[in-house]
Design a protein around this motif. Structure first.
Motif, PDB file in Angstrom:
ATOM      1  N   GLY A  55      24.817   6.825  -9.026  1.00 43.94           N
ATOM      2  CA  GLY A  55      24.748   7.978  -9.901  1.00 43.94           C
ATOM      3  C   GLY A  55      24.434   7.646 -11.345  1.00 43.94           C
ATOM      4  O   GLY A  55      25.025   8.215 -12.255  1.00 43.94           O
ATOM      5  N   TRP A  56      23.466   6.760 -11.563  1.00 45.41           N
ATOM      6  CA  TRP A  56      23.081   6.347 -12.914  1.00 45.41           C
ATOM      7  C   TRP A  56      21.684   6.860 -13.258  1.00 45.41           C
ATOM      8  O   TRP A  56      20.794   6.853 -12.418  1.00 45.41           O
ATOM      9  CB  TRP A  56      23.111   4.833 -13.038  1.00 45.41           C
TER      10      TRP A  56
ATOM     11  N   LYS B 116      25.649   7.120 -16.833  1.00 48.75           N
ATOM     12  CA  LYS B 116      25.984   7.928 -15.662  1.00 48.75           C
ATOM     13  C   LYS B 116      25.241   9.263 -15.737  1.00 48.75           C
ATOM     14  O   LYS B 116      25.082   9.844 -16.810  1.00 48.75           O
ATOM     15  CB  LYS B 116      27.496   8.180 -15.587  1.00 48.75           C
ATOM     16  N   GLU B 117      24.762   9.724 -14.579  1.00 52.74           N
ATOM     17  CA  GLU B 117      24.042  11.006 -14.514  1.00 52.74           C
ATOM     18  C   GLU B 117      24.828  12.140 -15.160  1.00 52.74           C
ATOM     19  O   GLU B 117      24.261  12.974 -15.861  1.00 52.74           O
ATOM     20  CB  GLU B 117      23.768  11.390 -13.051  1.00 52.74           C
ATOM     21  N   LYS B 118      26.129  12.135 -14.948  1.00 47.17           N
ATOM     22  CA  LYS B 118      26.970  13.206 -15.480  1.00 47.17           C
ATOM     23  C   LYS B 118      26.990  13.201 -17.008  1.00 47.17           C
ATOM     24  O   LYS B 118      27.309  14.214 -17.630  1.00 47.17           O
ATOM     25  CB  LYS B 118      28.393  13.112 -14.933  1.00 47.17           C
TER      26      LYS B 118
ATOM     27  N   THR C 200      17.281   8.188  -9.633  1.00 48.14           N
ATOM     28  CA  THR C 200      18.710   7.920  -9.794  1.00 48.14           C
ATOM     29  C   THR C 200      18.938   6.481  -9.338  1.00 48.14           C
ATOM     30  O   THR C 200      18.423   6.062  -8.299  1.00 48.14           O
ATOM     31  CB  THR C 200      19.542   8.889  -8.940  1.00 48.14           C
ATOM     32  N   PHE C 201      19.728   5.745 -10.110  1.00 42.18           N
ATOM     33  CA  PHE C 201      19.893   4.311  -9.857  1.00 42.18           C
ATOM     34  C   PHE C 201      21.307   3.966  -9.407  1.00 42.18           C
ATOM     35  O   PHE C 201      22.251   4.718  -9.630  1.00 42.18           O
ATOM     36  CB  PHE C 201      19.545   3.517 -11.124  1.00 42.18           C
TER      37      PHE C 201
ATOM     38  N   SER D 295      29.628   5.444 -21.202  1.00 44.45           N
ATOM     39  CA  SER D 295      29.424   4.061 -20.775  1.00 44.45           C
ATOM     40  C   SER D 295      27.944   3.734 -20.744  1.00 44.45           C
ATOM     41  O   SER D 295      27.116   4.589 -20.426  1.00 44.45           O
ATOM     42  CB  SER D 295      30.010   3.830 -19.383  1.00 44.45           C
ATOM     43  N   LEU D 296      27.629   2.485 -21.039  1.00 47.19           N
ATOM     44  CA  LEU D 296      26.241   2.030 -21.089  1.00 47.19           C
ATOM     45  C   LEU D 296      26.087   0.736 -20.307  1.00 47.19           C
ATOM     46  O   LEU D 296      26.912  -0.170 -20.421  1.00 47.19           O
ATOM     47  CB  LEU D 296      25.826   1.791 -22.547  1.00 47.19           C
TER      48      LEU D 296
END
Length: 137
Positions: free
Chosen positions: A67-68, A113-115, A18-19, A98-99
């Motif tokens: 959370g990326w 985003k992780e989500k 996770t970044f 989003s990117l």
């Protein structure tokens, strides 16, 4: 989402970390924690110092967005190739995702985003992109 016949077909590898995307003062020294992990990107401009690195490395008190998840285009990619980032961005935009992207000499990294990862994977798969999980080394 339909298959885009003009979009380059890639194998995208989901990295397991996770970044975080961090912003430091333009004159800040590059911190040691920024250099740790299998992927990190450090960019200094006249306005800021930006760092993308594993979230676990970022100390408390640093301005960052956490959370990326990251999808790496399996490379190497030809530097004369066109439309790679735009085709991925177009697909994600249509899904409201989003990117944040990073390019290197050999490949491109697409950070979402992780989500949104599951939704991104589904949308990209629908356009003919192949998705794999990073293999443990």
């Amino acid at each position: 989402m339909k298959d885009d016949k003009t979009a380059p077909k890639l194998t995208l590898i989901i990295l397991r970390e996770t970044f975080a995307i961090c912003r430091l003062d333009k004159n800040a020294p590059i911190p040691v924690w920024a250099f740790q992990g299998s992927l990190f990107s450090i960019t200094r401009t006249k306005d800021e110092l930006s760092i993308v690195c594993p979230q676990i490395n970022v100390p408390k008190g640093i301005v960052c967005n956490q959370g990326w998840s990251c999808l790496k285009a399996k490379g190497p990619l030809d530097l004369s190739s066109t439309g790679i980032i735009s085709s991925i961005a177009r697909t994600l935009e249509q899904e409201g995702i989003s990117l944040f992207s990073i390019s290197t000499y050999d490949t491109d990294y697409f950070i979402v985003k992780e989500k949104d990862l599951e939704k991104a994977v589904f949308a990209l798969s629908e356009t003919g992109q192949r998705i794999e999980w990073e293999q443990n080394e």
